[in-house]
Design a protein around this motif. Structure first.
Motif, mmCIF file in Angstrom:
data_model
loop_
_atom_site.group_PDB
_atom_site.id
_atom_site.type_symbol
_atom_site.label_atom_id
_atom_site.label_comp_id
_atom_site.label_asym_id
_atom_site.label_seq_id
_atom_site.Cartn_x
_atom_site.Cartn_y
_atom_site.Cartn_z
ATOM 1 N N ASP A 72 -1.744 -13.357 -10.451
ATOM 2 C CA ASP A 72 -0.514 -12.820 -11.352
ATOM 3 C C ASP A 72 -0.167 -13.661 -11.834
ATOM 4 O O ASP A 72 0.485 -14.635 -11.789
ATOM 5 C CB ASP A 72 0.718 -11.861 -11.637
ATOM 6 N N ALA A 73 -1.264 -15.034 -13.223
ATOM 7 C CA ALA A 73 -0.263 -16.058 -13.902
ATOM 8 C C ALA A 73 0.642 -15.660 -14.324
ATOM 9 O O ALA A 73 1.251 -17.188 -14.298
ATOM 10 C CB ALA A 73 -1.084 -16.971 -14.223
ATOM 11 N N GLN A 74 1.297 -14.240 -14.459
ATOM 12 C CA GLN A 74 2.446 -14.280 -15.269
ATOM 13 C C GLN A 74 4.007 -14.786 -14.085
ATOM 14 O O GLN A 74 4.816 -14.176 -14.432
ATOM 15 C CB GLN A 74 2.605 -12.731 -16.363
ATOM 16 N N GLN A 75 3.332 -14.204 -12.591
ATOM 17 C CA GLN A 75 4.208 -14.142 -11.524
ATOM 18 C C GLN A 75 5.642 -13.659 -11.658
ATOM 19 O O GLN A 75 6.544 -13.647 -11.618
ATOM 20 C CB GLN A 75 5.113 -16.335 -11.687
ATOM 21 N N ARG A 76 4.854 -12.411 -12.247
ATOM 22 C CA ARG A 76 5.722 -11.058 -12.022
ATOM 23 C C ARG A 76 5.825 -10.367 -10.320
ATOM 24 O O ARG A 76 6.857 -9.542 -10.445
ATOM 25 C CB ARG A 76 5.009 -9.815 -12.816
ATOM 26 N N ALA A 77 5.599 -11.195 -9.606
ATOM 27 C CA ALA A 77 5.033 -10.907 -8.423
ATOM 28 C C ALA A 77 5.879 -11.710 -7.507
ATOM 29 O O ALA A 77 4.780 -13.307 -7.831
ATOM 30 C CB ALA A 77 4.531 -10.045 -7.354
ATOM 31 N N TRP A 78 5.927 -12.740 -6.312
ATOM 32 C CA TRP A 78 6.184 -12.863 -5.103
ATOM 33 C C TRP A 78 5.192 -12.738 -3.779
ATOM 34 O O TRP A 78 5.868 -13.653 -2.681
ATOM 35 C CB TRP A 78 7.420 -13.543 -5.080
ATOM 36 N N GLY A 79 5.052 -11.609 -3.950
ATOM 37 C CA GLY A 79 4.636 -10.658 -2.391
ATOM 38 C C GLY A 79 6.555 -10.392 -1.511
ATOM 39 O O GLY A 79 5.707 -10.061 -0.013
ATOM 40 N N LEU A 80 7.684 -10.448 -2.282
ATOM 41 C CA LEU A 80 8.025 -10.041 -0.640
ATOM 42 C C LEU A 80 8.654 -8.639 -0.886
ATOM 43 O O LEU A 80 9.503 -8.052 0.026
ATOM 44 C CB LEU A 80 9.393 -11.145 -1.561
ATOM 45 N N GLU A 81 7.580 -8.757 -1.845
ATOM 46 C CA GLU A 81 8.397 -6.178 -1.882
ATOM 47 C C GLU A 81 6.586 -5.228 -1.961
ATOM 48 O O GLU A 81 6.354 -5.874 -2.034
ATOM 49 C CB GLU A 81 8.947 -6.047 -3.154
ATOM 50 N N PRO A 82 6.927 -4.623 -0.964
ATOM 51 C CA PRO A 82 5.293 -3.932 -0.999
ATOM 52 C C PRO A 82 5.102 -3.183 -2.388
ATOM 53 O O PRO A 82 4.316 -3.574 -2.732
ATOM 54 C CB PRO A 82 6.127 -2.701 -0.914
ATOM 55 N N ALA A 83 6.028 -3.535 -3.558
ATOM 56 C CA ALA A 83 5.269 -3.196 -4.519
ATOM 57 C C ALA A 83 4.399 -3.750 -5.188
ATOM 58 O O ALA A 83 4.077 -3.920 -6.678
ATOM 59 C CB ALA A 83 6.570 -2.889 -6.132
ATOM 60 N N ASP A 84 4.839 -5.767 -4.716
ATOM 61 C CA ASP A 84 4.061 -6.543 -5.496
ATOM 62 C C ASP A 84 2.505 -6.966 -5.221
ATOM 63 O O ASP A 84 1.316 -7.538 -5.378
ATOM 64 C CB ASP A 84 4.723 -8.164 -4.985
ATOM 65 N N ALA A 85 1.892 -5.546 -4.041
ATOM 66 C CA ALA A 85 0.483 -5.391 -3.520
ATOM 67 C C ALA A 85 -0.308 -5.442 -4.646
ATOM 68 O O ALA A 85 0.205 -4.971 -5.826
ATOM 69 C CB ALA A 85 0.347 -4.377 -2.555
ATOM 70 N N GLY A 86 -1.057 -6.283 -4.941
ATOM 71 C CA GLY A 86 -2.097 -6.074 -5.749
ATOM 72 C C GLY A 86 -2.097 -7.359 -7.031
ATOM 73 O O GLY A 86 -3.215 -7.597 -7.610
ATOM 74 N N ALA A 87 -0.784 -7.969 -6.830
ATOM 75 C CA ALA A 87 -0.493 -9.228 -7.720
ATOM 76 C C ALA A 87 -1.462 -10.571 -7.527
ATOM 77 O O ALA A 87 -1.383 -11.634 -8.016
ATOM 78 C CB ALA A 87 0.738 -9.209 -7.238
ATOM 79 N N TRP A 88 -2.311 -9.816 -6.114
ATOM 80 C CA TRP A 88 -2.915 -11.315 -5.971
ATOM 81 C C TRP A 88 -4.492 -10.823 -5.206
ATOM 82 O O TRP A 88 -4.576 -9.473 -4.228
ATOM 83 C CB TRP A 88 -2.067 -11.988 -5.409
ATOM 84 N N LEU A 89 -5.734 -11.072 -5.098
ATOM 85 C CA LEU A 89 -6.726 -10.627 -4.224
ATOM 86 C C LEU A 89 -7.516 -12.004 -4.124
ATOM 87 O O LEU A 89 -7.500 -12.769 -4.313
ATOM 88 C CB LEU A 89 -7.525 -10.342 -5.303
ATOM 89 N N VAL A 90 -8.064 -12.522 -3.043
ATOM 90 C CA VAL A 90 -8.735 -12.488 -2.225
ATOM 91 C C VAL A 90 -10.011 -12.097 -2.092
ATOM 92 O O VAL A 90 -9.841 -10.935 -1.521
ATOM 93 C CB VAL A 90 -8.183 -13.975 -0.697
ATOM 94 N N GLU A 91 -11.153 -11.904 -2.778
ATOM 95 C CA GLU A 91 -11.816 -11.998 -2.550
ATOM 96 C C GLU A 91 -13.182 -13.319 -1.370
ATOM 97 O O GLU A 91 -13.716 -13.903 -1.726
ATOM 98 C CB GLU A 91 -12.955 -11.317 -3.762
ATOM 99 N N TRP A 92 -14.331 -12.101 -0.970
ATOM 100 C CA TRP A 92 -14.908 -12.183 0.264
ATOM 101 C C TRP A 92 -16.518 -12.361 -0.625
ATOM 102 O O TRP A 92 -16.574 -11.148 -0.491
ATOM 103 C CB TRP A 92 -14.991 -12.671 1.215
ATOM 104 N N PHE A 93 -17.205 -13.354 -1.015
ATOM 105 C CA PHE A 93 -18.723 -12.745 -1.189
ATOM 106 C C PHE A 93 -19.831 -13.754 -0.394
ATOM 107 O O PHE A 93 -20.421 -15.032 -0.502
ATOM 108 C CB PHE A 93 -19.162 -13.850 -3.123
ATOM 109 N N PRO A 94 -20.909 -12.885 0.419
ATOM 110 C CA PRO A 94 -21.264 -13.130 1.765
ATOM 111 C C PRO A 94 -22.727 -13.420 0.939
ATOM 112 O O PRO A 94 -22.674 -14.356 2.362
ATOM 113 C CB PRO A 94 -21.236 -12.075 2.759
ATOM 114 N N ASP A 95 -22.955 -13.275 -0.402
ATOM 115 C CA ASP A 95 -23.974 -13.848 -0.633
ATOM 116 C C ASP A 95 -24.016 -15.891 -0.544
ATOM 117 O O ASP A 95 -22.823 -16.122 -0.359
ATOM 118 C CB ASP A 95 -24.605 -13.577 -2.148
ATOM 119 N N ASP A 96 -25.538 -15.879 -1.059
ATOM 120 C CA ASP A 96 -25.548 -17.464 -1.083
ATOM 121 C C ASP A 96 -25.190 -17.789 -2.043
ATOM 122 O O ASP A 96 -25.481 -17.264 -3.339
ATOM 123 C CB ASP A 96 -27.264 -17.427 -0.947
ATOM 124 N N PRO A 97 -23.661 -18.488 -2.199
ATOM 125 C CA PRO A 97 -23.018 -19.240 -3.629
ATOM 126 C C PRO A 97 -24.366 -19.163 -4.504
ATOM 127 O O PRO A 97 -23.691 -18.968 -5.583
ATOM 128 C CB PRO A 97 -22.691 -19.598 -2.561
#
Length: 149
Positions: A99-124
């Motif tokens: 979230d580029a608006q930086q509305r979440a820092w990950g300190l609160e449970p409600a911040d869940a979902g403000a970031w994502l790391v996605e793994w694409f196992p296919d050949d890049p």
């Protein structure tokens, strides 16, 4: 590597803490960037900014009604031989969104979902650049640059 870190700690006046700090140290990967024209960055390359390379059917991640910003992608074959990447898959692409608006820092449970790391196992190289959502704010768009490790 341990001796190099110990010498560094000594050189900056942290000798008295070096044993404790050495016990906490872990291998790391340093990322550096090389700014490039977007058309010069191959599909599936490790990069920061620009458009993510994704498989067909990818749905852009959102949080609280706003699209997350694409930060970077790492082609895992670029870092597979590095000690810090030992626990990661050896292939595929990791893509990072936040979230580029930086509305979440990950300190609160409600911040869940403000970031994502996605793994694409296919050949890049089989992935395709994804169009940016029209609702992406300019704040969350970053110039594309190749990454080196």
């Amino acid at each position: 590597m341990v001796e190099k870190l110990k010498h560094l700690l000594d050189s900056i006046g942290l000798t008295q803490f070096s044993d404790a700090l050495l016990k906490l140290s872990l291998p790391a990967v340093r990322l550096t960037h090389l700014c490039s024209e977007p058309q010069q960055i191959p599909v599936g390359a490790s990069k920061v900014g620009g458009r993510p390379d994704v498989p067909a059917g990818f749905e852009w991640p959102c949080w609280r009604g706003s699209p997350l910003s694409f930060l970077c992608q790492v082609n895992l074959s670029d870092i597979g031989d590095l000690p810090a990447a030992a626990d990661l898959p050896k292939d595929g692409l990791l893509s990072f969104f936040y979230d580029a608006q930086q509305r979440a820092w990950g300190l609160e449970p409600a911040d869940a979902g403000a970031w994502l790391v996605e793994w694409f196992p296919d050949d890049p190289a089989s992935l395709r650049p994804c169009a940016l959502p029209s609702s992406c704010r300019e704040l969350g768009l970053f110039e594309p640059c190749l990454l080196r490790f």
